[in-house]
Design an enzyme around this catalytic site. Structure first.
Site, PDB file in Angstrom:
ATOM      1  N   GLU A 134      -4.542  -4.359  21.675  1.00 31.34           N
ATOM      2  CA  GLU A 134      -4.758  -5.641  21.020  1.00 31.34           C
ATOM      3  C   GLU A 134      -5.573  -5.479  19.740  1.00 31.34           C
ATOM      4  O   GLU A 134      -5.461  -6.264  18.811  1.00 31.34           O
ATOM      5  CB  GLU A 134      -5.470  -6.570  22.007  1.00 31.34           C
TER       6      GLU A 134
ATOM      7  N   ASP B  54      12.721   5.130  -9.826  1.00 27.76           N
ATOM      8  CA  ASP B  54      12.841   4.360  -8.592  1.00 27.76           C
ATOM      9  C   ASP B  54      12.456   2.909  -8.809  1.00 27.76           C
ATOM     10  O   ASP B  54      11.721   2.591  -9.735  1.00 27.76           O
ATOM     11  CB  ASP B  54      11.868   4.900  -7.530  1.00 27.76           C
TER      12      ASP B  54
ATOM     13  N   PRO C  53      -2.230  -4.487  10.556  1.00 30.48           N
ATOM     14  CA  PRO C  53      -1.573  -5.605   9.867  1.00 30.48           C
ATOM     15  C   PRO C  53      -2.559  -6.485   9.099  1.00 30.48           C
ATOM     16  O   PRO C  53      -2.151  -7.312   8.287  1.00 30.48           O
ATOM     17  CB  PRO C  53      -0.889  -6.380  11.000  1.00 30.48           C
TER      18      PRO C  53
ATOM     19  N   ARG D 288       6.819  12.032  -1.280  1.00 35.93           N
ATOM     20  CA  ARG D 288       7.813  12.176  -2.347  1.00 35.93           C
ATOM     21  C   ARG D 288       7.195  12.165  -3.734  1.00 35.93           C
ATOM     22  O   ARG D 288       7.866  12.495  -4.713  1.00 35.93           O
ATOM     23  CB  ARG D 288       8.915  11.123  -2.202  1.00 35.93           C
TER      24      ARG D 288
HETATM   25 CL1  6GU Z   1      -0.376  -0.768   9.471  1.00 29.56          CL
HETATM   26  N1  6GU Z   1       0.011  -1.579  11.958  1.00 29.56           N
HETATM   27  C1  6GU Z   1       0.572  -2.390  12.877  1.00 29.56           C
HETATM   28  N2  6GU Z   1       0.279  -2.225  14.159  1.00 29.56           N
HETATM   29  N3  6GU Z   1       1.422  -3.358  12.568  1.00 29.56           N
HETATM   30  C2  6GU Z   1       1.707  -3.494  11.271  1.00 29.56           C
HETATM   31  C3  6GU Z   1       1.162  -2.699  10.275  1.00 29.56           C
HETATM   32  C4  6GU Z   1       0.304  -1.731  10.655  1.00 29.56           C
HETATM   33  N4  6GU Z   1       1.631  -3.091   9.081  1.00 29.56           N
HETATM   34  C5  6GU Z   1       2.449  -4.097   9.363  1.00 29.56           C
HETATM   35  N5  6GU Z   1       2.492  -4.356  10.669  1.00 29.56           N
END
Ligand code: 6GU
Length: 237
Positions: free
Chosen positions: A120, A173, A93, A158
């Site tokens: 974590e 798209d 994230p 795709r």
């Molecule tokens: Cl790539 N990994 C995780 N664990 N949570 C996420 C993410 C990735 N992208 C958004 N949330």
């Protein structure tokens, strides 16, 4: 294209028809041999008697941290399975957001290696040594990188040559660069039979057979939608 996934949950990617990737367009890409997805279990590279891949964080606190050595060894071993150099990507994230333009550039790579982290976090030292591109699929937290890896694989699959038929080309798209100045726009609304449903008629212009008029109407709708819903795509977010 070969996509390797380094994960502690390889079963999410394996089998005759793996859940998300075995069906629809990614499934077709794999059956056609255009895409190969190979999952490798980090646990197979864990030293020690218990096959540990994680440990408690230095400094204390909740959760577990993925250890350097098993992940490092797994990545090196997976890379050695094929002579084609792999683009290393860590799903996190904290990464740069996955966009259609990033997907387009990844679709040109001969080989991608996705690292799906858990716990974590991952010991920062192995991230520094691997120097992966760090990619996030959005501003929310998933339990692990596997579902995010599948999202990336689907979006790339795709775009691989020969995967979409002419009638389902990616060029129309949402997020394809179709605006008058190459803007990436949302798609227009779509209609099919019956002409009138529950008293609501489909737009007349789509039924008239004037292809130029249809194309102009669609572009106008795409611009309107994008301005209403995603003005950021037009640079005035
Ligand atoms: Cl790539 N990994 C995780 N664990 N949570 C996420 C993410 C990735 N992208 C958004 N949330």
């Amino acid at each position: 294209m070969r996509i390797d996934v380094v994960t502690t949950f390889p079963e999410m990617f394996e089998g005759e028809s793996p859940a998300a990737l075995g069906v629809s367009i990614p499934g077709r890409a794999m059956r056609a041999g255009v895409l190969e997805v190979v999952a490798t279990n980090i646990r197979d590279f864990a030293g020690g008697r218990h096959g540990k891949t994680d440990d408690r964080p230095f400094g204390g606190g909740p959760g577990m941290v993925m250890m350097c050595q098993p992940l490092w060894d797994a990545v090196r071993a997976v890379e050695a399975l094929d002579t084609t150099p792999a683009k290393r990507i860590l799903m996190t994230p904290q990464g740069q957001r996955l966009t259609q333009s990033l997907v387009e550039s990844l679709a040109k790579e001969p080989r991608i290696l996705l690292i799906a982290g858990h716990y974590e976090g991952i010991d920062e030292r192995v991230i520094e040594k691997l120097e992966p591109l760090e990619v996030s699929i959005g501003d929310y937290v998933l339990s692990g990188g596997e579902l995010a890896a599948m999202v990336l694989i689907d979006a790339v699959a795709r775009l691989l040559p020969g995967v979409l038929g002419h009638d389902e080309s990616a060029a129309s798209d949402s997020f394809s660069p179709v605006g008058p100045s190459g803007e990436r726009l949302l798609d227009c609304p779509h209609y099919t039979r019956p002409r009138v449903w529950e008293g609501v008629a489909a737009p007349e212009v789509l039924l008239g057979g004037d292809h130029g008029a249809v194309a102009r109407w669609r572009l106008k709708k795409m611009m309107e939608r994008t301005r209403e819903r995603r003005p950021d795509l037009l640079g005035d977010g």
